[in-house]
Design a protein around this motif. Structure first.
Motif, PDB file in Angstrom:
ATOM      1  N   ILE A 181       0.843  -1.202   0.000  1.00 22.10           N
ATOM      2  CA  ILE A 181       0.000   0.000   0.000  1.00 22.10           C
ATOM      3  C   ILE A 181       0.871   1.241   0.000  1.00 22.10           C
ATOM      4  O   ILE A 181       0.621   2.189  -0.745  1.00 22.10           O
ATOM      5  CB  ILE A 181      -0.975  -0.011   1.200  1.00 22.10           C
ATOM      6  CG1 ILE A 181      -2.052  -1.076   0.982  1.00 22.10           C
ATOM      7  CG2 ILE A 181      -1.606   1.368   1.407  1.00 22.10           C
ATOM      8  CD1 ILE A 181      -2.894  -1.357   2.210  1.00 22.10           C
ATOM      9  N   SER A 182       1.924   1.243   0.810  1.00 25.91           N
ATOM     10  CA  SER A 182       2.841   2.387   0.846  1.00 25.91           C
ATOM     11  C   SER A 182       3.496   2.593  -0.517  1.00 25.91           C
ATOM     12  O   SER A 182       3.653   3.729  -0.972  1.00 25.91           O
ATOM     13  CB  SER A 182       3.919   2.182   1.907  1.00 25.91           C
ATOM     14  OG  SER A 182       3.356   2.161   3.193  1.00 25.91           O
ATOM     15  N   GLN A 183       3.886   1.493  -1.156  1.00 29.07           N
ATOM     16  CA  GLN A 183       4.495   1.601  -2.479  1.00 29.07           C
ATOM     17  C   GLN A 183       3.511   2.190  -3.486  1.00 29.07           C
ATOM     18  O   GLN A 183       3.861   3.069  -4.281  1.00 29.07           O
ATOM     19  CB  GLN A 183       4.978   0.234  -2.960  1.00 29.07           C
ATOM     20  CG  GLN A 183       6.172  -0.292  -2.194  1.00 29.07           C
ATOM     21  CD  GLN A 183       6.494  -1.742  -2.550  1.00 29.07           C
ATOM     22  OE1 GLN A 183       5.638  -2.470  -3.049  1.00 29.07           O
ATOM     23  NE2 GLN A 183       7.726  -2.143  -2.281  1.00 29.07           N
ATOM     24  N   LEU A 184       2.261   1.713  -3.436  1.00 24.85           N
ATOM     25  CA  LEU A 184       1.243   2.239  -4.350  1.00 24.85           C
ATOM     26  C   LEU A 184       0.955   3.713  -4.085  1.00 24.85           C
ATOM     27  O   LEU A 184       0.784   4.499  -5.020  1.00 24.85           O
ATOM     28  CB  LEU A 184      -0.041   1.424  -4.237  1.00 24.85           C
ATOM     29  CG  LEU A 184      -0.004   0.039  -4.868  1.00 24.85           C
ATOM     30  CD1 LEU A 184      -1.262  -0.745  -4.492  1.00 24.85           C
ATOM     31  CD2 LEU A 184       0.117   0.146  -6.372  1.00 24.85           C
ATOM     32  N   GLU A 185       0.904   4.096  -2.807  1.00 28.12           N
ATOM     33  CA  GLU A 185       0.677   5.504  -2.469  1.00 28.12           C
ATOM     34  C   GLU A 185       1.798   6.367  -3.013  1.00 28.12           C
ATOM     35  O   GLU A 185       1.563   7.448  -3.544  1.00 28.12           O
ATOM     36  CB  GLU A 185       0.552   5.673  -0.958  1.00 28.12           C
ATOM     37  CG  GLU A 185      -0.742   5.155  -0.391  1.00 28.12           C
ATOM     38  CD  GLU A 185      -0.777   5.193   1.132  1.00 28.12           C
ATOM     39  OE1 GLU A 185       0.301   5.281   1.766  1.00 28.12           O
ATOM     40  OE2 GLU A 185      -1.882   5.122   1.689  1.00 28.12           O
ATOM     41  N   TRP A 186       3.038   5.879  -2.871  1.00 28.07           N
ATOM     42  CA  TRP A 186       4.193   6.622  -3.358  1.00 28.07           C
ATOM     43  C   TRP A 186       4.111   6.803  -4.871  1.00 28.07           C
ATOM     44  O   TRP A 186       4.345   7.879  -5.409  1.00 28.07           O
ATOM     45  CB  TRP A 186       5.474   5.881  -2.958  1.00 28.07           C
ATOM     46  CG  TRP A 186       6.726   6.575  -3.345  1.00 28.07           C
ATOM     47  CD1 TRP A 186       7.321   7.612  -2.711  1.00 28.07           C
ATOM     48  CD2 TRP A 186       7.548   6.270  -4.486  1.00 28.07           C
ATOM     49  NE1 TRP A 186       8.469   7.973  -3.368  1.00 28.07           N
ATOM     50  CE2 TRP A 186       8.624   7.169  -4.463  1.00 28.07           C
ATOM     51  CE3 TRP A 186       7.457   5.330  -5.507  1.00 28.07           C
ATOM     52  CZ2 TRP A 186       9.623   7.152  -5.437  1.00 28.07           C
ATOM     53  CZ3 TRP A 186       8.456   5.309  -6.464  1.00 28.07           C
ATOM     54  CH2 TRP A 186       9.511   6.210  -6.429  1.00 28.07           C
ATOM     55  N   ILE A 187       3.750   5.721  -5.574  1.00 31.18           N
ATOM     56  CA  ILE A 187       3.623   5.786  -7.032  1.00 31.18           C
ATOM     57  C   ILE A 187       2.498   6.747  -7.431  1.00 31.18           C
ATOM     58  O   ILE A 187       2.661   7.567  -8.333  1.00 31.18           O
ATOM     59  CB  ILE A 187       3.378   4.382  -7.625  1.00 31.18           C
ATOM     60  CG1 ILE A 187       4.648   3.540  -7.497  1.00 31.18           C
ATOM     61  CG2 ILE A 187       2.927   4.466  -9.074  1.00 31.18           C
ATOM     62  CD1 ILE A 187       4.446   2.068  -7.810  1.00 31.18           C
ATOM     63  N   MET A 188       1.372   6.652  -6.732  1.00 34.08           N
ATOM     64  CA  MET A 188       0.233   7.518  -7.056  1.00 34.08           C
ATOM     65  C   MET A 188       0.577   8.988  -6.813  1.00 34.08           C
ATOM     66  O   MET A 188       0.219   9.853  -7.620  1.00 34.08           O
ATOM     67  CB  MET A 188      -0.991   7.107  -6.248  1.00 34.08           C
ATOM     68  CG  MET A 188      -1.584   5.789  -6.700  1.00 34.08           C
ATOM     69  SD  MET A 188      -2.927   5.206  -5.639  1.00 34.08           S
ATOM     70  CE  MET A 188      -4.139   6.480  -5.931  1.00 34.08           C
TER      71      MET A 188
END
Length: 89
Positions: A50-57
């Motif tokens: 989730i943290s990785q996806l948030e960073w990408i978003m």
């Protein structure tokens, strides 16, 4: 009247039954602990994703649909770069 041997036998059977019940409860407890550990590991993995996806978003929102990576022009010639490299023997 019941004899002392009958009472002793009944108490022994009761004790054996209780020991078996405690053993099963301990086994169930160990299984539950292992399941809890596995679930916590899965949650940690999901939180990382989730943290990785948030960073990408956040990067996509900031940079637009496509990332523009800045390119730095090379202002030094190879000989100038060579002059700045120090070699120690």
């Amino acid at each position: 009247m019941t004899s002392h041997d009958d009472v002793a036998t009944s108490l022994e059977q009761l004790l054996e039954s209780l020991i078996k019940m405690v053993g099963r409860a301990n086994k169930n407890n160990d299984n539950l602990k292992n399941q809890l550990i596995q679930m916590n590991e899965n949650i940690d993995s999901l939180q990382k994703r989730i943290s990785q996806l948030e960073w990408i978003m956040k990067g996509q929102l900031k940079d637009g649909p496509f990332r523009n990576y800045p390119t730095h022009p090379h202002t030094h010639t190879p000989s100038e770069i060579h002059d700045h490299i120090s070699v120690h023997f």
